[in-house]
Design an enzyme around this catalytic site. Structure first.
Site, PDB file in Angstrom:
ATOM      1  N   LYS A  55       0.875  -1.176   0.000  1.00 40.85           N
ATOM      2  CA  LYS A  55       0.000   0.000   0.000  1.00 40.85           C
ATOM      3  C   LYS A  55       0.910   1.223   0.000  1.00 40.85           C
ATOM      4  O   LYS A  55       1.746   1.375   0.890  1.00 40.85           O
ATOM      5  CB  LYS A  55      -0.877  -0.018   1.259  1.00 40.85           C
ATOM      6  CG  LYS A  55      -1.832   1.158   1.357  1.00 40.85           C
ATOM      7  CD  LYS A  55      -2.662   1.098   2.628  1.00 40.85           C
ATOM      8  CE  LYS A  55      -1.945   1.651   3.845  1.00 40.85           C
ATOM      9  NZ  LYS A  55      -1.663   3.085   3.824  1.00 40.85           N
ATOM     10  N   LYS A  87      -7.010   7.899   0.001  1.00 41.20           N
ATOM     11  CA  LYS A  87      -8.129   8.285   0.884  1.00 41.20           C
ATOM     12  C   LYS A  87      -9.003   9.336   0.205  1.00 41.20           C
ATOM     13  O   LYS A  87      -9.177  10.453   0.684  1.00 41.20           O
ATOM     14  CB  LYS A  87      -7.636   8.807   2.230  1.00 41.20           C
ATOM     15  CG  LYS A  87      -6.806   7.824   3.021  1.00 41.20           C
ATOM     16  CD  LYS A  87      -7.500   7.337   4.257  1.00 41.20           C
ATOM     17  CE  LYS A  87      -6.743   6.237   4.953  1.00 41.20           C
ATOM     18  NZ  LYS A  87      -5.287   6.336   5.000  1.00 41.20           N
ATOM     19  N   ASP A  90     -13.956  13.335  -2.140  1.00 39.08           N
ATOM     20  CA  ASP A  90     -14.309  14.547  -2.895  1.00 39.08           C
ATOM     21  C   ASP A  90     -15.572  14.282  -3.716  1.00 39.08           C
ATOM     22  O   ASP A  90     -16.086  13.156  -3.741  1.00 39.08           O
ATOM     23  CB  ASP A  90     -13.113  14.939  -3.795  1.00 39.08           C
ATOM     24  CG  ASP A  90     -12.989  16.454  -3.947  1.00 39.08           C
ATOM     25  OD1 ASP A  90     -14.031  17.129  -4.082  1.00 39.08           O
ATOM     26  OD2 ASP A  90     -11.853  16.951  -3.937  1.00 39.08           O
ATOM     27  N   SER A 143      -8.184   3.953  12.764  1.00 36.34           N
ATOM     28  CA  SER A 143      -7.474   3.275  13.858  1.00 36.34           C
ATOM     29  C   SER A 143      -7.001   4.186  14.993  1.00 36.34           C
ATOM     30  O   SER A 143      -6.654   3.703  16.061  1.00 36.34           O
ATOM     31  CB  SER A 143      -6.249   2.556  13.284  1.00 36.34           C
ATOM     32  OG  SER A 143      -5.365   3.475  12.650  1.00 36.34           O
ATOM     33  N   PRO A 195      -5.060  -1.900   9.231  1.00 32.95           N
ATOM     34  CA  PRO A 195      -3.854  -1.191   9.684  1.00 32.95           C
ATOM     35  C   PRO A 195      -3.896  -0.998  11.200  1.00 32.95           C
ATOM     36  O   PRO A 195      -4.928  -1.239  11.843  1.00 32.95           O
ATOM     37  CB  PRO A 195      -3.980   0.162   8.983  1.00 32.95           C
ATOM     38  CG  PRO A 195      -5.457   0.398   8.881  1.00 32.95           C
ATOM     39  CD  PRO A 195      -6.124  -0.963   8.822  1.00 32.95           C
ATOM     40  N   GLY A 198       1.593  -3.024  15.050  1.00 30.21           N
ATOM     41  CA  GLY A 198       2.980  -2.592  15.283  1.00 30.21           C
ATOM     42  C   GLY A 198       3.008  -1.280  16.027  1.00 30.21           C
ATOM     43  O   GLY A 198       2.559  -1.194  17.171  1.00 30.21           O
ATOM     44  N   GLN A 200       1.272   1.404  16.061  1.00 27.42           N
ATOM     45  CA  GLN A 200       0.011   1.914  16.626  1.00 27.42           C
ATOM     46  C   GLN A 200      -0.544   1.024  17.743  1.00 27.42           C
ATOM     47  O   GLN A 200      -1.561   1.365  18.355  1.00 27.42           O
ATOM     48  CB  GLN A 200      -1.038   2.108  15.540  1.00 27.42           C
ATOM     49  CG  GLN A 200      -0.696   3.220  14.551  1.00 27.42           C
ATOM     50  CD  GLN A 200      -1.805   3.429  13.519  1.00 27.42           C
ATOM     51  OE1 GLN A 200      -2.969   3.566  13.868  1.00 27.42           O
ATOM     52  NE2 GLN A 200      -1.428   3.458  12.253  1.00 27.42           N
ATOM     53  N   ALA A 202      -1.547  -2.527  17.871  1.00 26.33           N
ATOM     54  CA  ALA A 202      -2.191  -3.850  17.751  1.00 26.33           C
ATOM     55  C   ALA A 202      -1.134  -4.925  17.499  1.00 26.33           C
ATOM     56  O   ALA A 202      -0.104  -4.670  16.858  1.00 26.33           O
ATOM     57  CB  ALA A 202      -3.209  -3.838  16.608  1.00 26.33           C
ATOM     58  N   GLY A 218       3.366  -0.817   8.459  1.00 30.15           N
ATOM     59  CA  GLY A 218       4.255   0.150   7.835  1.00 30.15           C
ATOM     60  C   GLY A 218       5.562   0.307   8.577  1.00 30.15           C
ATOM     61  O   GLY A 218       6.513  -0.460   8.388  1.00 30.15           O
TER      62      GLY A 218
HETATM   63  P1  BMP Z   1       2.009   2.173  10.431  1.00 27.71           P
HETATM   64  O1  BMP Z   1       2.032   0.641  10.435  1.00 27.71           O
HETATM   65  O2  BMP Z   1       3.341   2.771  10.130  1.00 27.71           O
HETATM   66  O3  BMP Z   1       1.329   2.742  11.640  1.00 27.71           O
HETATM   67  O4  BMP Z   1       1.137   2.615   9.155  1.00 27.71           O
HETATM   68  C1  BMP Z   1      -0.224   2.370   9.053  1.00 27.71           C
HETATM   69  C2  BMP Z   1      -0.711   2.664   7.653  1.00 27.71           C
HETATM   70  O5  BMP Z   1      -2.111   2.412   7.580  1.00 27.71           O
HETATM   71  C3  BMP Z   1      -0.502   4.102   7.210  1.00 27.71           C
HETATM   72  O6  BMP Z   1      -0.211   4.048   5.826  1.00 27.71           O
HETATM   73  C4  BMP Z   1      -1.859   4.762   7.411  1.00 27.71           C
HETATM   74  O7  BMP Z   1      -2.129   5.765   6.452  1.00 27.71           O
HETATM   75  C5  BMP Z   1      -2.811   3.595   7.201  1.00 27.71           C
HETATM   76  N1  BMP Z   1      -4.072   3.694   7.981  1.00 27.71           N
HETATM   77  C6  BMP Z   1      -4.064   3.733   9.361  1.00 27.71           C
HETATM   78  O8  BMP Z   1      -3.015   3.704  10.004  1.00 27.71           O
HETATM   79  N2  BMP Z   1      -5.266   3.804  10.015  1.00 27.71           N
HETATM   80  C7  BMP Z   1      -6.460   3.870   9.374  1.00 27.71           C
HETATM   81  O9  BMP Z   1      -7.492   3.923  10.016  1.00 27.71           O
HETATM   82  C8  BMP Z   1      -6.453   3.840   7.975  1.00 27.71           C
HETATM   83  C9  BMP Z   1      -5.250   3.736   7.296  1.00 27.71           C
HETATM   84  O10 BMP Z   1      -5.234   3.674   5.981  1.00 27.71           O
END
Ligand code: BMP
Length: 241
Positions: A55, A87, A90, A143, A195, A198, A200, A202, A218
């Site tokens: 992604k 995302k 529009d 998230s 998502p 890690g 964030q 989960a 990510g």
């Molecule tokens: P990471 O694992 O580095 O936290 O990245 C999460 C990815 O998922 C980011 O690209 C973010 O834009 C996307 N994302 C998210 O974190 N939460 C959401 O609710 C929707 C997402 O697309």
């Protein structure tokens, strides 16, 4: 099954992986875009045995610009499927124009917000996507903590308009598995990408347990010293069987 669903599932099963890599790397200076391109190429080359799909977020798309993204995706001859995380949110004609840009760059699917509604928005996006044979995934809940303030309070309506538009799947937070469970109940034949794994908070595998098809990771991978070792560790929890 529609085409994107088939492509994603067959790629995932081929390497027995439910792992999707999120790339949000970006430039601090315009002049370095070829360096960024090479860095991403190196990451993708190292992960092809572990990661099913990639992604790519707007920070990266804007930094590389569309022709380099196209080169990265098409020129690389990868086995991955690619999702454009634009995302979209529009009015119909602008949303359709964005979707076309994703198709021209070579993406297999694009992410749109659901909260823009069906009439004059999602209906246009999905019909444009059909013309270009790419998939549409919608965000019905997010998230981060502030998502509970507004967007997640209209989760059911987001889900309803997404189903009406017949999207291919959903982005649903690993940090709040109740939304994954709800989508799984009603989203027959649709894919759920989660998502929030890690950095964030989960744990790997938690969203799959709640019913997701793929987990999106990510920073926990691309910021690791050895992204391949880290991806292999996470993959243990993200197998198909
Ligand atoms: P990471 O694992 O580095 O936290 O990245 C999460 C990815 O998922 C980011 O690209 C973010 O834009 C996307 N994302 C998210 O974190 N939460 C959401 O609710 C929707 C997402 O697309």
């Amino acid at each position: 099954m529609n085409n994107f669903v088939k492509v994603a599932v067959s790629r995932g099963k081929q390497i027995n992986s439910r792992l999707v890599l999120a790339i949000d790397l970006y430039l601090e200076r315009f002049s370095d875009k070829f360096k960024l391109y090479e860095k991403i190429q190196d990451i993708l080359s190292a992960l092809e045995n572990y990661v099913a799909g990639v992604k790519i977020g707007l920070p990266t798309i804007l930094s590389l610009t569309t022709d380099l993204v196209n080169d990265l995706i098409v020129g690389g001859n990868w086995e991955y499927f690619f999702i454009a995380d634009m995302k979209i949110a529009d009015v119909g004609h602008v949303s359709s124009a964005l979707l076309k840009q994703a198709a021209y760059m070579g993406f297999n699917a694009v992410i749109s917000h659901a909260a823009i509604g069906y009439k004059g928005a999602l209906e246009n996006i999905v019909s444009e996507a059909k013309k270009h044979k790419i998939g549409v995934l919608t965000v019905c809940a997010m998230s981060h903590p502030g998502a509970e303030e507004i967007i997640n309070t209209v989760f059911h309506r987001n889900l309803e308009v997404s189903l009406k538009a017949n999207v291919d799947g959903f982005i649903s937070p690993a940090t709040m598995p109740k939304y994954i469970r709800k989508i799984r109940e009603v989203g027959v034949g649709k894919l759920i990408f989660s998502p929030g794994v890690g950095v964030q908070g989960a744990s790997p595998g938690s969203a799959i347990k709640a019913g997701a098809d793929f987990e999106i990771v990510g920073r926990a991978i691309y910021e690791a010293e050895n992204p391949d070792v880290q991806a292999a560790n996470i993959l243990q929890y993200l197998r198909w069987e």
